[in-house]
Design an enzyme around this catalytic site. Structure first.
Site, mmCIF file in Angstrom:
data_model
loop_
_atom_site.group_PDB
_atom_site.id
_atom_site.type_symbol
_atom_site.label_atom_id
_atom_site.label_comp_id
_atom_site.label_asym_id
_atom_site.label_seq_id
_atom_site.Cartn_x
_atom_site.Cartn_y
_atom_site.Cartn_z
ATOM 1 N N HIS A 129 0.828 -1.208 0.000
ATOM 2 C CA HIS A 129 0.000 0.000 0.000
ATOM 3 C C HIS A 129 0.858 1.252 0.000
ATOM 4 C CE1 HIS A 129 1.186 -0.329 4.207
ATOM 5 N NE2 HIS A 129 0.816 0.930 4.392
ATOM 6 N N ASP B 49 0.367 5.028 1.971
ATOM 7 C CA ASP B 49 -0.450 5.430 3.119
ATOM 8 C C ASP B 49 -1.616 6.336 2.720
ATOM 9 O OD1 ASP B 49 1.118 4.039 4.948
ATOM 10 O OD2 ASP B 49 2.478 5.718 5.236
ATOM 11 N N HIS C 93 4.793 0.222 0.382
ATOM 12 C CA HIS C 93 5.502 -0.559 1.393
ATOM 13 C C HIS C 93 4.590 -1.652 1.948
ATOM 14 C CE1 HIS C 93 3.603 2.864 3.416
ATOM 15 N NE2 HIS C 93 3.552 2.146 4.523
ATOM 16 N N ARG D 172 5.370 6.504 14.710
ATOM 17 C CA ARG D 172 5.385 7.042 13.347
ATOM 18 C C ARG D 172 4.837 8.460 13.321
ATOM 19 N NH1 ARG D 172 1.869 4.561 8.414
ATOM 20 N NH2 ARG D 172 0.532 6.316 8.917
HETATM 21 C C1 SIN Z 1 3.000 1.175 7.801
HETATM 22 O O1 SIN Z 1 2.375 0.706 6.871
HETATM 23 O O2 SIN Z 1 3.093 2.377 7.953
HETATM 24 C C2 SIN Z 1 3.700 0.263 8.749
HETATM 25 C C3 SIN Z 1 5.044 -0.101 8.262
HETATM 26 C C4 SIN Z 1 5.754 -0.997 9.231
HETATM 27 O O3 SIN Z 1 5.298 -1.181 10.359
HETATM 28 O O4 SIN Z 1 6.805 -1.507 8.867
#
Ligand code: SIN
Length: 276
Positions: free
Chosen positions: A111, A113, A250, A265
């Site tokens: 995906h 974000d 990612h 994050r």
């Molecule tokens: C995310 O999709 O932001 C999570 C990425 C992760 O936890 O590695």
């Protein structure tokens, strides 16, 4: 010039590419203090050239985390209604903590974000202080430039001007936005064209007969997952991954249950809707 578009040496920071296609590890930098002008200018250049930056051994605080994000734009907030990640004690920072009691993890599908937002985030900075003891919990990244570049000239022409609905309800439940975006976009800083299609949120491409649009979406989503376009990042405690949401996808690998993977994050607000 190399495959990432790099053509100039770095003087203040060290930039080591992780793969021919995407990602660079940044060293000779301390993110627990404000950056000097040249460090920041080079960091911004490295971000544009490499799509995702990795840092090791950075024990950052919330303030350090937010300061890094704000060099690139205002801190944004998650548009999803139901999420696995949760707010932290600081409203600017989300907590990404998963352990034996978690009923799922964030980002366990390819995906970009919150592409369901009218203006999706510019990028995200994920800091992990705790990682599973035997490894696991890696994050994979793919270059959407590489995915676009690998298409035939005929397919590139065909896709130009087509759009797709990015349905946030499919991922984050009722009350989450939906937005229509072009399938091919141009990155505002690099000027490069990339595919913008999110496997978690897109079910068909608009502007063509329905079955064709469904088949086309399936093909593009599958195409973007080619290992040749990707890099797999192995976390260590106090590593950081900082990705450009406009040109990479990612995938957080969920292979560490019942161990703990924990961090924070910060999301950076986008500037304009994706466009060509
Ligand atoms: C995310 O999709 O932001 C999570 C990425 C992760 O936890 O590695």
């Amino acid at each position: 010039m190399d495959g990432h578009g790099n053509n100039e040496a770095y003087r203040a920071i060290t930039v080591k590419r992780c793969s021919p296609t995407i990602g660079a590890e940044i060293s000779n930098i301390d993110l627990t203090r404000p950056l000097a002008d040249l460090e920041l200018a080079e960091l911004k250049r490295a971000f544009t050239e490499n799509m995702v930056l990795f840092f090791r051994d950075q024990k950052i605080s919330f303030e350090d985390h937010v300061r890094l994000a704000e060099y690139f734009g205002p801190v944004g907030s998650h548009v999803g209604k139901k999420t696995h990640s949760k707010p932290s004690e600081d409203s600017r920072v989300r907590r990404f903590h998963f352990d034996a009691n978690s009923d799922g993890i964030s980002g366990n599908a390819w995906h970009t974000d919150q592409s369901c937002a009218p203006i999706p985030p510019l990028g995200s900075i994920l800091y992990m202080h705790t990682i599973p003891p035997d490894g696991g919990g890696d994050t994979m990244f793919v270059s959407m430039y590489a995915a676009y570049d690998a298409l035939s000239a005929r397919m590139k022409t065909y896709l130009e001007g087509l759009t797709a609905l990015h349905d946030g309800v499919l991922i984050f439940g009722d009350g989450t936005p939906r937005a229509e975006h072009p399938v091919v976009i141009r990155h505002p800083e690099s000027g490069r064209k990339g595919l913008f299609i999110n496997g978690s949120a897109v079910r068909w491409i608009n502007g063509v007969p329905k079955q064709e649009g469904i088949g086309l979406a399936r093909f593009l989503i599958e195409h973007c997952r080619m290992p040749e376009f990707s890099y797999r990042f192995r976390w260590e405690p106090h590593s950081i991954a900082f990705w450009d949401n406009r040109c990479c996808h990612h995938y957080a690998i969920a292979d560490y249950f019942p161990h703990t993977r924990s961090g924070y994050r910060v999301q950076i607000e986008g500037v304009s809707p994706p466009s060509l």
